[in-house]
Design a protein around this motif. Structure first.
Motif, mmCIF file in Angstrom:
data_model
loop_
_atom_site.group_PDB
_atom_site.id
_atom_site.type_symbol
_atom_site.label_atom_id
_atom_site.label_comp_id
_atom_site.label_asym_id
_atom_site.label_seq_id
_atom_site.Cartn_x
_atom_site.Cartn_y
_atom_site.Cartn_z
ATOM 1 N N GLY A 1 -9.177 -8.241 -9.563
ATOM 2 C CA GLY A 1 -7.994 -7.479 -9.193
ATOM 3 C C GLY A 1 -6.718 -8.116 -9.702
ATOM 4 N N TYR A 2 -6.676 -9.441 -9.683
ATOM 5 C CA TYR A 2 -5.500 -10.160 -10.176
ATOM 6 C C TYR A 2 -5.325 -9.935 -11.676
ATOM 7 N N ILE A 3 -6.416 -10.019 -12.421
ATOM 8 C CA ILE A 3 -6.359 -9.797 -13.870
ATOM 9 C C ILE A 3 -5.942 -8.366 -14.177
ATOM 10 N N ALA A 4 -6.484 -7.401 -13.413
ATOM 11 C CA ALA A 4 -6.128 -5.998 -13.626
ATOM 12 C C ALA A 4 -4.636 -5.778 -13.430
ATOM 13 N N GLY A 5 -4.047 -6.469 -12.451
ATOM 14 C CA GLY A 5 -2.613 -6.347 -12.222
ATOM 15 C C GLY A 5 -1.794 -7.014 -13.300
ATOM 16 N N LYS A 6 -2.182 -8.220 -13.701
ATOM 17 C CA LYS A 6 -1.429 -8.958 -14.711
ATOM 18 C C LYS A 6 -1.493 -8.281 -16.072
ATOM 19 N N ARG A 7 -2.611 -7.621 -16.380
ATOM 20 C CA ARG A 7 -2.757 -6.934 -17.662
ATOM 21 C C ARG A 7 -2.297 -5.478 -17.600
ATOM 22 N N GLN A 8 -1.689 -5.111 -16.460
ATOM 23 C CA GLN A 8 -1.128 -3.773 -16.282
ATOM 24 C C GLN A 8 -2.175 -2.662 -16.345
ATOM 25 N N ARG A 9 -3.432 -2.997 -16.038
ATOM 26 C CA ARG A 9 -4.451 -1.957 -15.907
ATOM 27 C C ARG A 9 -4.249 -1.193 -14.607
ATOM 28 N N LEU A 10 -3.786 -1.898 -13.590
ATOM 29 C CA LEU A 10 -3.387 -1.308 -12.329
ATOM 30 C C LEU A 10 -1.986 -1.815 -11.994
ATOM 31 N N HIS A 11 -1.237 -1.043 -11.213
ATOM 32 C CA HIS A 11 0.148 -1.381 -10.917
ATOM 33 C C HIS A 11 0.363 -1.501 -9.414
ATOM 34 N N ARG A 12 1.544 -1.964 -9.034
ATOM 35 C CA ARG A 12 1.853 -2.142 -7.610
ATOM 36 C C ARG A 12 1.723 -0.828 -6.852
ATOM 37 N N ALA A 13 2.160 0.269 -7.468
ATOM 38 C CA ALA A 13 2.030 1.576 -6.811
ATOM 39 C C ALA A 13 0.562 1.888 -6.515
ATOM 40 N N ASP A 14 -0.329 1.430 -7.383
ATOM 41 C CA ASP A 14 -1.759 1.651 -7.150
ATOM 42 C C ASP A 14 -2.239 0.872 -5.932
ATOM 43 N N SER A 15 -1.686 -0.315 -5.733
ATOM 44 C CA SER A 15 -2.112 -1.114 -4.576
ATOM 45 C C SER A 15 -1.727 -0.430 -3.272
ATOM 46 N N LEU A 16 -0.603 0.275 -3.255
ATOM 47 C CA LEU A 16 -0.200 0.999 -2.051
ATOM 48 C C LEU A 16 -1.170 2.147 -1.751
ATOM 49 N N VAL A 17 -1.592 2.838 -2.816
ATOM 50 C CA VAL A 17 -2.559 3.932 -2.642
ATOM 51 C C VAL A 17 -3.894 3.380 -2.144
ATOM 52 N N ILE A 18 -4.339 2.261 -2.736
ATOM 53 C CA ILE A 18 -5.612 1.663 -2.331
ATOM 54 C C ILE A 18 -5.533 1.173 -0.890
ATOM 55 N N SER A 19 -4.389 0.600 -0.498
ATOM 56 C CA SER A 19 -4.217 0.139 0.883
ATOM 57 C C SER A 19 -4.369 1.296 1.855
ATOM 58 N N ARG A 20 -3.744 2.428 1.534
ATOM 59 C CA ARG A 20 -3.864 3.604 2.404
ATOM 60 C C ARG A 20 -5.299 4.112 2.444
ATOM 61 N N LEU A 21 -5.985 4.024 1.314
ATOM 62 C CA LEU A 21 -7.385 4.439 1.269
ATOM 63 C C LEU A 21 -8.236 3.567 2.183
ATOM 64 N N VAL A 22 -8.019 2.249 2.116
ATOM 65 C CA VAL A 22 -8.801 1.315 2.928
ATOM 66 C C VAL A 22 -8.508 1.514 4.410
ATOM 67 N N LEU A 23 -7.210 1.535 4.764
ATOM 68 C CA LEU A 23 -6.821 1.564 6.170
ATOM 69 C C LEU A 23 -6.994 2.932 6.814
ATOM 70 N N GLY A 24 -6.913 3.973 6.023
ATOM 71 C CA GLY A 24 -6.966 5.306 6.589
ATOM 72 C C GLY A 24 -8.310 5.990 6.494
ATOM 73 N N TRP A 25 -9.214 5.458 5.626
ATOM 74 C CA TRP A 25 -10.459 6.170 5.394
ATOM 75 C C TRP A 25 -11.693 5.275 5.449
ATOM 76 N N ILE A 26 -11.836 4.381 4.478
ATOM 77 C CA ILE A 26 -13.131 3.710 4.350
ATOM 78 C C ILE A 26 -13.351 2.633 5.410
ATOM 79 N N PHE A 27 -12.306 1.879 5.801
ATOM 80 C CA PHE A 27 -12.485 0.863 6.839
ATOM 81 C C PHE A 27 -12.729 1.501 8.209
ATOM 82 N N PRO A 28 -11.988 2.546 8.608
ATOM 83 C CA PRO A 28 -12.337 3.220 9.861
ATOM 84 C C PRO A 28 -13.763 3.763 9.868
ATOM 85 N N ALA A 29 -14.240 4.259 8.711
ATOM 86 C CA ALA A 29 -15.620 4.744 8.639
ATOM 87 C C ALA A 29 -16.604 3.614 8.896
ATOM 88 N N LEU A 30 -16.328 2.424 8.343
ATOM 89 C CA LEU A 30 -17.190 1.262 8.573
ATOM 90 C C LEU A 30 -17.205 0.876 10.042
#
Length: 312
Positions: free
Chosen positions: A19-48
């Motif tokens: 994940g760190y390499i993906a961010g440093k090489r601009q494969r993923l961006h900070r805005a993507d981390s916000l979307v992923i955070s919402r995905l984890v906290l709002g969907w997949i972690f509650p399901a677990l």
């Protein structure tokens, strides 16, 4: 022994690095981390949480001595860190995130493989007890405090409105629903259980990848705050858990396993909360990363204490 400890930690570090390499090489961006955070906290972690709690046998929910000791070791650390954070920052959001980072061990993602390697499949019970406390008390309390901290009004109306908003979040009601199913001995329909399980299985990898992405966009500094967090997490929390185990007279393998769980590094989920809250991101990410690395040194000492007959 070293191989059994380092083995589960290395994959965790590897996914964070990806994940760190993906961010440093601009494969993923900070805005993507916000979307992923919402995905984890709002969907997949509650399901677990829902599936895990619903699958817990009702008879395993009421080991009073072990649950009491775990409560003191986990929530006691949370309250101590919350007080320290408030005295330092005089700001609820930062104090709440500090307490969440230092009091939430990585029992689900690192604890399960480590304890299974040491004790076998029976060790899953202590992980469920710890996550039960975190799911029904720590996560909802953190959600409520962050919601209150983000409010623009004051007084009882602000608290009531913040509490109502927090109760609507899946992280609040999903684990409670799972526990209700366990207590009433209600089984989820097979298709529903498999669907939630399929979602929940994505939580560890996605969370770790997102943590690396957050690290790539935040300055990682070994500040005095981070060192304070490391001391609270890796030293004070295991000591507090040992004291609680002795106080409540919990004995046997489950008591030993609970001490080892408390000695684990910080979980990755608090970084998701910090990212979503827009505060304490660097401190949370650095604490999680460094505590994971240092646990290679501190965790064997916890094993030594347990093997020496503590809580035996």
């Amino acid at each position: 022994m070293l191989d059994r400890i380092v083995g589960p930690i290395l994959p965790v570090a590897f996914v964070i690095v990806l994940g760190y390499i993906a961010g440093k090489r601009q494969r993923l961006h900070r805005a993507d981390s916000l979307v992923i955070s919402r995905l984890v906290l709002g969907w997949i972690f509650p399901a677990l949480l829902l599936v895990s709690m619903a699958a817990t046998p009702r008879t395993q929910l009421f080991d009073v001595r072990l649950i009491s000791a775990a409560f003191v070791g986990i929530m006691g650390m949370y309250l101590v860190a919350l007080l320290i954070g408030w005295l330092r920052y005089r700001e609820l959001k930062a104090a709440t995130l500090k307490s969440f980072v230092t009091a939430y061990p990585d029992a689900a993602f690192m604890g399960i493989p480590i304890l299974q390697a040491m004790f076998g499949n029976g060790s899953i019970y202590t992980v469920l007890v710890l996550n039960l406390i975190a799911s029904l008390l720590m996560i909802p309390l953190t959600t409520m405090l962050l919601t209150v901290a983000a409010g623009t009004s004051s007084g009882w109306q602000a608290f009531r409105g913040s509490l109502t908003q927090a109760l609507r979040r899946p992280l609040m009601w999903a684990p409670a629903l799972g526990i209700l199913c366990s207590v009433l001995e209600l089984k989820l329909p097979p298709m529903l259980a498999e669907s939630f399980s399929l979602m929940g299985k994505a939580t560890p990898g996605v969370s770790l990848l997102c943590l690396g992405l957050i690290m790539s966009s935040e300055p990682l500094r070994l500040s005095r705050e981070v060192w304070s967090n490391l001391g609270l997490k890796l030293l004070l929390q295991p000591a507090l858990m040992i004291a609680a185990i002795l106080l409540f007279g919990a004995k046997g393998l489950y008591a030993q396993q609970m001490i080892l769980l408390a000695a684990l590094p910080s979980a990755t989920i608090p970084a998701m909360f910090a990212n979503e809250a827009g505060a304490y991101q660097s401190e949370a990410a650095t604490t999680i990363l460094v505590s994971t690395v240092l646990s290679i040194l501190t965790f064997p000492f916890a094993i030594y204490l347990v093997d020496g007959g503590l809580a035996g």
